[in-house]
Structures are given as C-alpha cells and as structure tokens.
Design a protein around this motif. Structure first.
Motif, PDB file in Angstrom:
ATOM      1  N   LEU A 207       0.858  -1.175   0.000  1.00 18.16           N
ATOM      2  CA  LEU A 207       0.000   0.000   0.000  1.00 18.16           C
ATOM      3  C   LEU A 207       0.894   1.225   0.000  1.00 18.16           C
ATOM      4  O   LEU A 207       1.788   1.352   0.836  1.00 18.16           O
ATOM      5  N   ILE A 208       0.639   2.134  -0.947  1.00 19.99           N
ATOM      6  CA  ILE A 208       1.503   3.303  -1.095  1.00 19.99           C
ATOM      7  C   ILE A 208       0.680   4.565  -0.872  1.00 19.99           C
ATOM      8  O   ILE A 208      -0.218   4.892  -1.654  1.00 19.99           O
ATOM      9  N   GLY A 209       0.945   5.258   0.228  1.00 20.64           N
ATOM     10  CA  GLY A 209       0.260   6.500   0.570  1.00 20.64           C
ATOM     11  C   GLY A 209       1.245   7.430   1.232  1.00 20.64           C
ATOM     12  O   GLY A 209       2.131   7.986   0.585  1.00 20.64           O
ATOM     13  N   HIS A 210       1.101   7.596   2.583  1.00 17.58           N
ATOM     14  CA  HIS A 210       2.106   8.372   3.327  1.00 17.58           C
ATOM     15  C   HIS A 210       3.476   7.725   3.196  1.00 17.58           C
ATOM     16  O   HIS A 210       4.504   8.392   3.160  1.00 17.58           O
ATOM     17  N   GLY A 211       3.486   6.408   3.150  1.00 14.88           N
ATOM     18  CA  GLY A 211       4.705   5.624   2.989  1.00 14.88           C
ATOM     19  C   GLY A 211       4.372   4.352   2.244  1.00 14.88           C
ATOM     20  O   GLY A 211       3.346   4.251   1.565  1.00 14.88           O
ATOM     21  N   VAL A 212       5.245   3.379   2.374  1.00 14.21           N
ATOM     22  CA  VAL A 212       5.030   2.079   1.735  1.00 14.21           C
ATOM     23  C   VAL A 212       4.823   1.033   2.817  1.00 14.21           C
ATOM     24  O   VAL A 212       5.677   0.840   3.674  1.00 14.21           O
ATOM     25  N   THR A 213       3.654   0.385   2.781  1.00 15.71           N
ATOM     26  CA  THR A 213       3.333  -0.667   3.744  1.00 15.71           C
ATOM     27  C   THR A 213       3.247  -2.000   3.010  1.00 15.71           C
ATOM     28  O   THR A 213       2.420  -2.174   2.117  1.00 15.71           O
ATOM     29  N   THR A 214       4.125  -2.935   3.381  1.00 13.17           N
ATOM     30  CA  THR A 214       4.118  -4.265   2.776  1.00 13.17           C
ATOM     31  C   THR A 214       3.237  -5.182   3.614  1.00 13.17           C
ATOM     32  O   THR A 214       3.474  -5.355   4.816  1.00 13.17           O
ATOM     33  N   LEU A 215       2.224  -5.757   2.992  1.00 12.21           N
ATOM     34  CA  LEU A 215       1.289  -6.611   3.721  1.00 12.21           C
ATOM     35  C   LEU A 215       1.864  -8.018   3.883  1.00 12.21           C
ATOM     36  O   LEU A 215       2.616  -8.498   3.030  1.00 12.21           O
ATOM     37  N   PRO A 216       1.503  -8.708   4.967  1.00 14.35           N
ATOM     38  CA  PRO A 216       1.951 -10.098   5.146  1.00 14.35           C
ATOM     39  C   PRO A 216       1.408 -10.977   4.029  1.00 14.35           C
ATOM     40  O   PRO A 216       0.313 -10.762   3.514  1.00 14.35           O
TER      41      PRO A 216
END
Length: 328
Positions: A207-216
């Motif tokens: 998910l790319i918004g404020h930062g990059v979040t890699t989902l499990p």
C-alpha cells in the motif's frame, strides 16, 4: 468390475487388451484424442463418437488428450471432465477400468489427461494432472480461467513464471474506489492471474500512501479480504508516486501491477528484461492502452467482460511468450 481411482499422477495397471477411453462433461462436448509424446497422432486409434476413444492395441506410449469439440477455442468456465479408461469388452462383466478424479479444465484449450504405455504383460495408466488448483474466490476462479484462455496454457512453464507484485494507491483520490469495493475486486482478479503466471501462489501487496506498507503474505483466496481490511483502516496520503518501490535492479522475473485511478505523474511504463510493469486504472472514465488496463469502478463487475480485462492485463506476458517461442 474392478475399478481404480487415479489422483494427481497416480498409476495403475490394466490387462494388455483393447481399451476404451471415455471423456465427458456436463456443460460441453469433449473431443478426446490419442497422440504420441511428441504430439503426432497415435495409431491405431478409433473415434466412434464424440468423447469416446478406442485403442485396439498399445505398442508404445500414448498420451490421452482432450479439447473442446466444435468451434469453441477453450473449455467454458466451470467445465469438469469425467474420465474413464477401461478394457473394451461388452461381454466381460468384470472388466477392469481406471477413473481419474474429476478434472477442472476451465479456460484450457486442451489438456493431457493420462499416458498409456506397455508394462510387461500389462498396460500402465498414469494420470497427467499432477497439480491441484489452489482454492480461489468466484471472481478469482473466473479470472484464472480467463488467464488460461488468454495464454493458451494451464500454467506458465516454471522457468518463465513471475514474482507477481501489486502496488495499491492509498491516497485520498482512491477513497471512493476503496468504499465501493472496486479495489477488492481488482485484487481478486489479480489473484486469479497470479495462480497461472506466478512463481508462487501468492501476491506481494504494498500500500503506497504516506509511505510504503508491505502486507503479510496470505493465501490467494484470502488476499482480497486482507487488502480491503487494511484499506478500511489506512491513513490516506496525498500525491501518489508509482516509483515508490524501486525494482530497477531486479534480476528475477517480476510482473508488477500498479492499481490507481489516474496515470501517475511519474509513470513512464518502462519495462526491463526481467520486470514487466502494468498500470491498472480503476474508474468509469479510465481508458486503457499499451501497458494500461482500465477497470470500471464497481464492486460487482460484469464478469462477461472479465476475459477482456484479463487479456489486457497479460498482453505483455503473452508477447514475451511469443518472443521466447513458448507460444506459436
């Protein structure tokens, strides 16, 4: 009657006598053929009617192949084959036979079902379907069928499979697409694509918004629900950047989808020898093109148009297969 059930790549032996092979499906007519391992027609082989093959004798290895009968290029979605291989004798009430476990061939142009080969004084029957389809949602399953049809392959050959990755725009402009379930549907479609072209049965989602979040990593069947749950609680950002994940130095084959609602300002669509990048635009006014697939914003899209969407998603993959000689 002695009966055997073949699972996966199971093997049984039958008497070395004339064999009858029957292949049937509830929803469509099936043509069954006998070929040599190199694809040439096998002899002797008789075809009394659609779905029935008679082998008067078997002197060498024979492959039993099924394909749609008539004008259909691929098996319709939901086609499950029932396959029986048995001694051809109307007078023998206790003739031996082997039954394959039902085979889902949705979207396939043809499928190799079994091999029949001499084994001393008997004949060895070996099932050819060694891989069991991973469980998917209804949309994912239909997308998998469409992907198979688009590529004319059950699954990409192992050396040519991709790491399938998805970058999802989580900036403010995506709020409506999150709320109406459009993103969830797109992820479901991509899970079906990954089941056909992926090196592993998974999607790597960021998910790319404020930062990059890699989902499990999770199972393909559950990944859309996982993404939706994360989106429902995500803090939405501003100014989406498609280059937030750097794949410039990748040396593994990667198919990277970017899901957003408009062409990002930094998008150049550049691909490399190992990385194919594809833009997925979600919105009623979105327009597709080379390297871009437009998906209408709807929580329940018309699945009749799903094959068009999947064919577009895999256009670059299909082109690479032609270039590599996998498809002709």
């Amino acid at each position: 009657m002695s009966g055997y059930v073949l699972n996966g790549a199971g093997r049984v032996e039958l008497p070395n006598r004339p064999l009858a092979v029957t292949v049937a499906a509830v929803t469509t007519a099936v043509a069954v053929r006998a070929t040599l391992p190199d694809g040439r027609p096998a002899e002797p082989a008789l075809y009394p009617r659609v779905g029935l093959l008679i082998l008067p004798r078997v002197d060498t290895e024979i492959v039993v192949v099924a394909r749609p009968d008539g004008e259909s290029a691929a098996f319709p979605d939901g086609t499950v084959l029932q396959v029986t291989i048995g001694v051809d004798s109307s007078r023998d009430l206790d003739s031996e036979r082997a039954e394959l476990t039902p085979v889902d061939v949705s979207g396939l142009h043809q499928v190799e079902l079994a091999t029949i080969a001499p084994a001393g004084p008997r004949l060895a029957i070996t099932a050819r379907r060694t891989a069991v389809d991973v469980s998917l949602t209804d949309v994912g399953s239909r997308a998998r069928s469409a992907a198979r049809s688009a590529l004319a392959l059950d699954r990409l050959p192992e050396p040519r499979r991709f790491d399938v990755e998805v970058d999802v725009d989580t900036t403010m402009s995506m709020l409506a697409r999150i709320d109406d379930g459009s993103i969830r549907t797109v992820i479901d479609v991509l899970s079906g694509v990954a089941a056909v072209v992926g090196a592993r049965e998974e999607l790597a989602v960021r998910l790319i918004g404020h930062g990059v979040t890699t989902l499990p990593v999770t199972e393909l069947r559950d990944v859309a629900n996982q993404v939706q749950a994360e989106l429902d609680s995500a803090a939405l950002g501003m100014g989406f950047r498609s280059a937030a994940v750097d794949r410039g130095e990748r040396d593994t084959r990667t198919l990277a989808f970017t899901v957003t609602d408009a062409v990002p300002a930094d998008w150049d669509g550049a691909c490399t020898d190992t990385v194919i990048r594809h833009l997925v635009l979600v919105g009623d006014t979105a327009e597709g093109g080379p390297g871009v697939t437009a998906v209408p914003s709807s929580a329940a899209p018309e699945l009749s148009s799903l094959s068009v969407v999947v064919t577009s998603l895999l256009a670059d993959v299909s082109a690479s297969l032609f270039a590599e000689g996998v498809r002709r």
